[in-house]
Write a protein that holds these residues in place. Structure first.
Motif, PDB file in Angstrom:
ATOM      1  N   GLY A 406       0.825  -1.208   0.000  1.00 16.47           N
ATOM      2  CA  GLY A 406       0.000   0.000   0.000  1.00 16.47           C
ATOM      3  C   GLY A 406       0.855   1.252   0.000  1.00 16.47           C
ATOM      4  O   GLY A 406       0.526   2.249  -0.663  1.00 16.47           O
ATOM      5  N   ALA A 407       1.977   1.213   0.733  1.00 12.26           N
ATOM      6  CA  ALA A 407       2.888   2.357   0.766  1.00 12.26           C
ATOM      7  C   ALA A 407       3.465   2.645  -0.619  1.00 12.26           C
ATOM      8  O   ALA A 407       3.746   3.793  -0.960  1.00 12.26           O
ATOM      9  CB  ALA A 407       4.013   2.098   1.761  1.00 12.26           C
ATOM     10  N   ALA A 408       3.650   1.589  -1.423  1.00  7.19           N
ATOM     11  CA  ALA A 408       4.134   1.769  -2.793  1.00  7.19           C
ATOM     12  C   ALA A 408       3.023   2.281  -3.715  1.00  7.19           C
ATOM     13  O   ALA A 408       3.257   3.134  -4.572  1.00  7.19           O
ATOM     14  CB  ALA A 408       4.691   0.447  -3.324  1.00  7.19           C
ATOM     15  N   LEU A 409       1.809   1.763  -3.508  1.00  4.94           N
ATOM     16  CA  LEU A 409       0.684   2.168  -4.366  1.00  4.94           C
ATOM     17  C   LEU A 409       0.269   3.612  -4.131  1.00  4.94           C
ATOM     18  O   LEU A 409      -0.056   4.331  -5.081  1.00  4.94           O
ATOM     19  CB  LEU A 409      -0.514   1.244  -4.111  1.00  4.94           C
ATOM     20  CG  LEU A 409      -0.447  -0.162  -4.689  1.00  4.94           C
ATOM     21  CD1 LEU A 409      -1.645  -0.987  -4.215  1.00  4.94           C
ATOM     22  CD2 LEU A 409      -0.431  -0.104  -6.217  1.00  4.94           C
ATOM     23  N   GLY A 410       0.280   4.060  -2.867  1.00  5.27           N
ATOM     24  CA  GLY A 410      -0.206   5.397  -2.541  1.00  5.27           C
ATOM     25  C   GLY A 410       0.519   6.512  -3.266  1.00  5.27           C
ATOM     26  O   GLY A 410      -0.100   7.278  -4.023  1.00  5.27           O
ATOM     27  N   PRO A 411       1.848   6.648  -3.088  1.00  2.55           N
ATOM     28  CA  PRO A 411       2.575   7.690  -3.808  1.00  2.55           C
ATOM     29  C   PRO A 411       2.504   7.545  -5.324  1.00  2.55           C
ATOM     30  O   PRO A 411       2.480   8.549  -6.045  1.00  2.55           O
ATOM     31  CB  PRO A 411       4.020   7.516  -3.307  1.00  2.55           C
ATOM     32  CG  PRO A 411       3.865   6.894  -1.957  1.00  2.55           C
ATOM     33  CD  PRO A 411       2.686   5.976  -2.084  1.00  2.55           C
ATOM     34  N   LEU A 412       2.476   6.288  -5.820  1.00  2.00           N
ATOM     35  CA  LEU A 412       2.356   6.077  -7.265  1.00  2.00           C
ATOM     36  C   LEU A 412       1.027   6.621  -7.776  1.00  2.00           C
ATOM     37  O   LEU A 412       0.973   7.364  -8.766  1.00  2.00           O
ATOM     38  CB  LEU A 412       2.466   4.578  -7.593  1.00  2.00           C
ATOM     39  CG  LEU A 412       2.218   4.190  -9.052  1.00  2.00           C
ATOM     40  CD1 LEU A 412       3.296   4.782  -9.942  1.00  2.00           C
ATOM     41  CD2 LEU A 412       2.162   2.683  -9.228  1.00  2.00           C
ATOM     42  N   LEU A 413      -0.072   6.262  -7.088  1.00  2.00           N
ATOM     43  CA  LEU A 413      -1.393   6.755  -7.481  1.00  2.00           C
ATOM     44  C   LEU A 413      -1.473   8.270  -7.347  1.00  2.00           C
ATOM     45  O   LEU A 413      -2.080   8.941  -8.186  1.00  2.00           O
ATOM     46  CB  LEU A 413      -2.473   6.089  -6.629  1.00  2.00           C
ATOM     47  CG  LEU A 413      -2.702   4.595  -6.864  1.00  2.00           C
ATOM     48  CD1 LEU A 413      -3.686   4.036  -5.834  1.00  2.00           C
ATOM     49  CD2 LEU A 413      -3.222   4.351  -8.280  1.00  2.00           C
ATOM     50  N   ALA A 414      -0.852   8.813  -6.300  1.00  2.00           N
ATOM     51  CA  ALA A 414      -0.854  10.265  -6.119  1.00  2.00           C
ATOM     52  C   ALA A 414      -0.154  10.955  -7.288  1.00  2.00           C
ATOM     53  O   ALA A 414      -0.616  11.992  -7.784  1.00  2.00           O
ATOM     54  CB  ALA A 414      -0.183  10.634  -4.798  1.00  2.00           C
ATOM     55  N   GLY A 415       0.959  10.381  -7.740  1.00  2.00           N
ATOM     56  CA  GLY A 415       1.672  10.950  -8.881  1.00  2.00           C
ATOM     57  C   GLY A 415       0.865  10.900 -10.164  1.00  2.00           C
ATOM     58  O   GLY A 415       0.938  11.807 -10.997  1.00  2.00           O
ATOM     59  N   LEU A 416       0.075   9.842 -10.315  1.00  2.00           N
ATOM     60  CA  LEU A 416      -0.755   9.704 -11.521  1.00  2.00           C
ATOM     61  C   LEU A 416      -2.024  10.548 -11.458  1.00  2.00           C
ATOM     62  O   LEU A 416      -2.494  11.062 -12.474  1.00  2.00           O
ATOM     63  CB  LEU A 416      -1.119   8.227 -11.729  1.00  2.00           C
ATOM     64  CG  LEU A 416       0.049   7.263 -11.996  1.00  2.00           C
ATOM     65  CD1 LEU A 416      -0.450   5.827 -12.014  1.00  2.00           C
ATOM     66  CD2 LEU A 416       0.743   7.613 -13.308  1.00  2.00           C
ATOM     67  N   ILE A 417      -2.580  10.677 -10.249  1.00  2.00           N
ATOM     68  CA  ILE A 417      -3.867  11.362 -10.087  1.00  2.00           C
ATOM     69  C   ILE A 417      -3.714  12.871  -9.921  1.00  2.00           C
ATOM     70  O   ILE A 417      -4.569  13.645 -10.368  1.00  2.00           O
ATOM     71  CB  ILE A 417      -4.638  10.773  -8.881  1.00  2.00           C
ATOM     72  CG1 ILE A 417      -4.985   9.309  -9.144  1.00  2.00           C
ATOM     73  CG2 ILE A 417      -5.915  11.559  -8.604  1.00  2.00           C
ATOM     74  CD1 ILE A 417      -5.565   8.590  -7.924  1.00  2.00           C
ATOM     75  N   SER A 418      -2.602  13.317  -9.283  1.00  2.00           N
ATOM     76  CA  SER A 418      -2.456  14.746  -8.965  1.00  2.00           C
ATOM     77  C   SER A 418      -2.554  15.680 -10.176  1.00  2.00           C
ATOM     78  O   SER A 418      -3.051  16.804 -10.025  1.00  2.00           O
ATOM     79  CB  SER A 418      -1.143  14.982  -8.208  1.00  2.00           C
ATOM     80  OG  SER A 418      -0.034  14.534  -8.950  1.00  2.00           O
ATOM     81  N   PRO A 419      -2.115  15.276 -11.390  1.00  2.00           N
ATOM     82  CA  PRO A 419      -2.315  16.188 -12.535  1.00  2.00           C
ATOM     83  C   PRO A 419      -3.785  16.479 -12.827  1.00  2.00           C
ATOM     84  O   PRO A 419      -4.105  17.507 -13.425  1.00  2.00           O
ATOM     85  CB  PRO A 419      -1.664  15.429 -13.699  1.00  2.00           C
ATOM     86  CG  PRO A 419      -0.630  14.560 -13.064  1.00  2.00           C
ATOM     87  CD  PRO A 419      -1.247  14.134 -11.759  1.00  2.00           C
ATOM     88  N   THR A 420      -4.699  15.600 -12.388  1.00  2.00           N
ATOM     89  CA  THR A 420      -6.138  15.837 -12.601  1.00  2.00           C
ATOM     90  C   THR A 420      -6.741  16.694 -11.497  1.00  2.00           C
ATOM     91  O   THR A 420      -7.924  17.027 -11.538  1.00  2.00           O
ATOM     92  CB  THR A 420      -6.909  14.498 -12.664  1.00  2.00           C
ATOM     93  OG1 THR A 420      -6.881  13.874 -11.366  1.00  2.00           O
ATOM     94  CG2 THR A 420      -6.285  13.561 -13.686  1.00  2.00           C
ATOM     95  N   GLY A 421      -5.947  17.018 -10.464  1.00  2.00           N
ATOM     96  CA  GLY A 421      -6.436  17.847  -9.368  1.00  2.00           C
ATOM     97  C   GLY A 421      -6.198  17.181  -8.023  1.00  2.00           C
ATOM     98  O   GLY A 421      -6.344  15.959  -7.883  1.00  2.00           O
ATOM     99  N   TRP A 422      -5.825  17.975  -7.019  1.00  2.83           N
ATOM    100  CA  TRP A 422      -5.545  17.438  -5.688  1.00  2.83           C
ATOM    101  C   TRP A 422      -6.793  16.895  -5.012  1.00  2.83           C
ATOM    102  O   TRP A 422      -6.701  16.033  -4.132  1.00  2.83           O
ATOM    103  CB  TRP A 422      -4.895  18.517  -4.822  1.00  2.83           C
ATOM    104  CG  TRP A 422      -3.472  18.799  -5.189  1.00  2.83           C
ATOM    105  CD1 TRP A 422      -2.995  19.877  -5.875  1.00  2.83           C
ATOM    106  CD2 TRP A 422      -2.340  17.971  -4.914  1.00  2.83           C
ATOM    107  NE1 TRP A 422      -1.630  19.777  -6.042  1.00  2.83           N
ATOM    108  CE2 TRP A 422      -1.199  18.624  -5.450  1.00  2.83           C
ATOM    109  CE3 TRP A 422      -2.157  16.751  -4.261  1.00  2.83           C
ATOM    110  CZ2 TRP A 422       0.088  18.088  -5.360  1.00  2.83           C
ATOM    111  CZ3 TRP A 422      -0.874  16.223  -4.172  1.00  2.83           C
ATOM    112  CH2 TRP A 422       0.220  16.875  -4.717  1.00  2.83           C
TER     113      TRP A 422
END
Length: 469
Positions: A406-422
């Motif tokens: 989960g610790a690996a998935l969280g930052p990865l998903l944040a990096g992918l999702i953040s361009p669409t908005g925080w």
């Protein structure tokens, strides 16, 4: 302390250079707004690249953790932990040396992070095993809650140390924590004591409590876990017969311990939330509030200050109620609306931001701290093991290794999702938080039954005492 600097340095690797004075000897054009950035993170896809660097560490850490616990049961912890700390210091320093050696290849940063992730897996199973060896179940939640504040203190130190050099020579933001980690590795080698018996102290009492009393009262031939507990007991007993020293438990044998799977999956989602804050909170503050890199790193430490309080409170409450799962579940339920509020009103003023960060840190890191410490130690010394505490390191590795996915998935998903908005990043975090809570439902129900049984026994004792008088 060695993991946190990357989150502070991120905002230095890519920033808007248009408002900065370009050096006279610089070869970039005057219209270039990326001249002050560090290649390869000077491109528009810098968030994805930074996410890949984070993920290289976290995936290696998650994979290595499952193996590390097995080694931790079979090797002297003092040597194992010392080697891990020395190598962690080396690879952390190598990240910073990339600045001084003028390295701009993505593969270098990814490779160093992979190596760093693997060697840092030596740490957590070893230290939880050692503290579990020294302290029994009675006040384990409180003791480990206070002890576990070292993780938040490390995050705070990592942010503050990295912040000193982030705007100038950001390489020192990694080199200094790396050197300190290596020095502490040497101190560990000379002073680490694995068992209380090594210095003439009595071993602690690992069993007792409401849930175990209720389990003893139940019919051994019934219940959802009786068959697998009996199988586990016989496996452990047979492994102990050839010699007086108990054998280390196998990976699959540890999975059969009741509660290991549920807490492991719960930690997967809880750690997803915690590590997304760990790696992306400074950048979120930098982008949304428009603070400097140093100010963003300093403000983000309040989340860890809240985590210290949350870990201690979770341990204290769970000791008093004897309800580890229920304590985690309640804190996770409260964390979801607080994260929603922080995203929408937390940036409207510095005072509100400080308060919200402290509360979110306490509610997010409280369950994470409790599961990785007291819960892991409880399950690693479970009564079904018949006194064989050699499962401690393996159980800790399974729980923290699953959480590290989960610790690996969280930052990865944040990096992918953040361009669409925080906003979308926070919706992802809230969803993970709710899933973590749902995974504990069976264990919470079991604890409620234990409380009811305890109350019934107390009433029966009171009635008998009244009649006797």
């Amino acid at each position: 302390m060695s993991r946190k600097p990357i989150s502070v340095v991120k905002s230095r690797l890519h920033r808007n250079c248009s408002g900065m004075i370009q050096p006279i000897n610089d070869t970039h054009s005057l219209n270039d707004t990326t001249w002050c950035n560090w290649a390869p993170f000077d491109q528009s896809n810098y968030k994805e690249l930074l996410g890949a660097v984070d993920n290289a560490f976290l995936v290696a850490y998650a994979v290595g953790m499952f193996i590390s616990g097995i080694f931790g049961e079979r090797l002297p912890l003092r040597y194992y932990l010392t080697a891990g700390m020395l190598l962690s210091g080396l690879f952390t320093s190598l990240l910073g040396l990339g600045y001084f050696w003028n390295i701009h290849a993505l593969w270098y940063f990814v490779l160093i992070q992979i190596c760093n992730g693997l060697v840092q897996t030596t740490g957590w199973p070893s230290v939880v095993t050692c503290v579990g060896n020294w302290f029994g179940k009675g006040k384990r939640g409180l003791i480990m809650g206070i002890w576990n504040s070292h993780t938040s203190v490390g995050n705070i130190l990592g942010s503050l140390i990295a912040g000193i050099w982030v705007d100038e020579q950001w390489g020192l933001s990694f080199v200094v924590p790396g050197v300190i980690t290596a020095i502490m590795g040497l101190i560990t080698f000379f002073f680490f004591i694995e068992y209380p018996e090594d210095v003439g102290c009595s071993p602690p009492q690992h069993h007792g409590g409401l849930e175990e009393n209720v389990d003893d009262a139940e019919d051994p031939g019934s219940g959802p876990h009786s068959n697998r507990e009996n199988g586990l007991e016989s496996a452990v007993t047979s492994s102990k017969e050839p010699s007086a020293q108990p054998a280390a438990i196998s990976f699959f044998g540890a999975l059969w311990i009741p509660g290991v799977v549920e807490f492991s999956l719960c930690l997967l989602f809880a750690k997803l939330v915690s590590y997304t804050f760990l790696y992306w909170l400074p950048l979120y503050i930098f982008n949304v509030v428009h603070f400097s890199a140093k100010e963003s790193g300093d403000l983000s430490t309040l989340f860890d200050v809240g985590g210290i309080v949350g870990g201690i409170l979770a341990g204290l409450i769970s000791d008093y109620t004897n309800g580890r799962a229920t304590t985690c579940c309640v804190m996770l339920i409260l964390a979801a609306p607080m994260m929603f509020l922080y995203n929408y009103v937390g940036q409207s003023g510095i005072s509100i931001s400080i308060v919200m960060l402290l509360i979110c840190g306490a509610l997010v890191n409280g369950p994470y701290a409790l599961i990785t410490t007291a819960v892991s130690a409880d399950l690693g010394t479970h009564k079904s093991l018949k006194g064989n505490a050699k499962a401690l390191s393996t159980v800790t590795a399974i729980i923290d290794g699953t959480g590290s996915i989960g610790a690996a998935l969280g930052p990865l998903l944040a990096g992918l999702i953040s361009p669409t908005g925080w906003n979308n990043v926070f919706y992802m975090l809230i969803t993970a938080d709710i899933l973590a809570c749902l995974l504990l439902c069976r264990l919470v129900y079991k604890e409620i039954l234990a409380w009811k049984a305890s109350l019934s026994r107390d009433r029966g004792s009171s009635v008998a005492l009244t009649h006797a008088r």
